[in-house]
Design an enzyme around this catalytic site. Structure first.
Site, PDB file in Angstrom:
ATOM      1  N   ARG A  45      33.942  29.904  38.171  1.00  0.00           N
ATOM      2  CA  ARG A  45      34.430  31.182  37.652  1.00  0.00           C
ATOM      3  C   ARG A  45      35.645  31.603  38.467  1.00  0.00           C
ATOM      4  O   ARG A  45      35.509  31.881  39.664  1.00  0.00           O
ATOM      5  CB  ARG A  45      33.340  32.257  37.732  1.00  0.00           C
ATOM      6  N   ASP A  47      38.716  34.287  39.310  1.00  0.00           N
ATOM      7  CA  ASP A  47      38.890  35.732  39.236  1.00  0.00           C
ATOM      8  C   ASP A  47      40.104  36.093  38.385  1.00  0.00           C
ATOM      9  O   ASP A  47      40.904  35.229  38.006  1.00  0.00           O
ATOM     10  CB  ASP A  47      39.063  36.313  40.641  1.00  0.00           C
ATOM     11  N   ARG A 194      41.195  32.997  48.719  1.00  0.00           N
ATOM     12  CA  ARG A 194      42.196  34.035  48.984  1.00  0.00           C
ATOM     13  C   ARG A 194      41.930  34.737  50.316  1.00  0.00           C
ATOM     14  O   ARG A 194      42.864  35.139  51.010  1.00  0.00           O
ATOM     15  CB  ARG A 194      42.230  35.027  47.833  1.00  0.00           C
TER      16      ARG A 194
END
Length: 245
Positions: A45, A47, A194
């Site tokens: 998944r 973002d 990130r």
């Protein structure tokens, strides 16, 4: 199904109410073409705003697909310019796009100078980052198992254990001042890459020592790590399986 997509137009991969996602766009297109409700399961998944050079997904149908090329053409027309369906192949009935994957690789792109060609697909890092120090810190990730310090708070992950096998900054030969952070692991947590990049940037700016980076890892506290970096520079780059699809 093998596909790629630009993340900017979507609220991430996963279907959600009152928002356009990659998953919902493809599912709606499949349902339209095959004239029956179709649900897909992705290998992961991403973002909101995160891109994928390669994503895999599986779906079930009641009867064999006799013309996958025609199906791909129809899906690409319906999904719009930000999604490209590249391959659809039959796999064994128990094949699972997410649980069968053994490794995933992400790339994070940075460029030192302003560029009208790369501004929306990379992070402008400016000059002065110490990439040698950032690589020294990144090498420590290979000995880490608990990535709680880089995990999104209040996520639904059952465990924060991951095994990283590659983590390094590489200069881009064809883009002056361009760099890419390459990281490979068996699994990733939400926002993990990130957050890792944001913490490495703290090292590169001289705001965090190598010992400080190690303390961030040991703290197992998201608040101790660096900021989450902009999503447009992040790409799901590769997914590996133990068998030939």
């Amino acid at each position: 199904m093998q596909l790629s997509y630009l993340g900017a137009p979507f609220h991430g991969w996963q279907r959600q109410p009152n928002a356009v996602s990659v998953q919902s766009t493809i599912e709606d297109a499949l349902t339209t073409v095959l004239r029956r409700p179709i649900a897909i399961t992705g290998a992961g998944r991403t973002d909101t705003g995160v891109n994928a050079r390669m994503m895999t997904a599986h779906f079930d149908v009641d009867s064999p697909l006799t013309d996958t090329k025609a199906l791909i053409r129809a899906l690409n027309q319906l999904c719009g310019p930000a999604i490209a369906i590249e391959r659809i192949i039959q796999v064994h009935d128990e094949a699972h796009a997410r649980f069968d994957a053994t490794a995933r690789t992400y790339h994070y792109y940075a460029i030192e100078d302003k560029s009208p060609f790369f501004n929306t697909l990379s992070w402008r890092c400016g000059h002065g980052l110490d990439f040698d120090a950032m690589n020294e810190a990144a090498s420590r990730l290979l000995a880490v198992s608990d990535f709680t310090s880089f995990a999104k708070l209040h996520s639904d992950a059952r465990t924060n254990i991951c095994h990283v096998t590659e983590a390094r900054w590489i200069p881009l030969d064809n883009i002056p001042g361009g760099w890419v952070f390459v990281i490979t692991a068996d699994r990733f947590l939400r926002n993990m890459v990130r957050a890792v990049v944001g913490t490495l940037v703290e090292v590169g700016r001289g705001k965090l020592s190598l010992e400080g980076f190690e303390r961030v890892i040991e703290a197992r506290d998201r608040c101790s790590a660096g900021t989450s970096m902009p999503p447009q520079a992040l790409y799901l780059w590769d997914i590996r399986y133990p068998y030939d699809l």
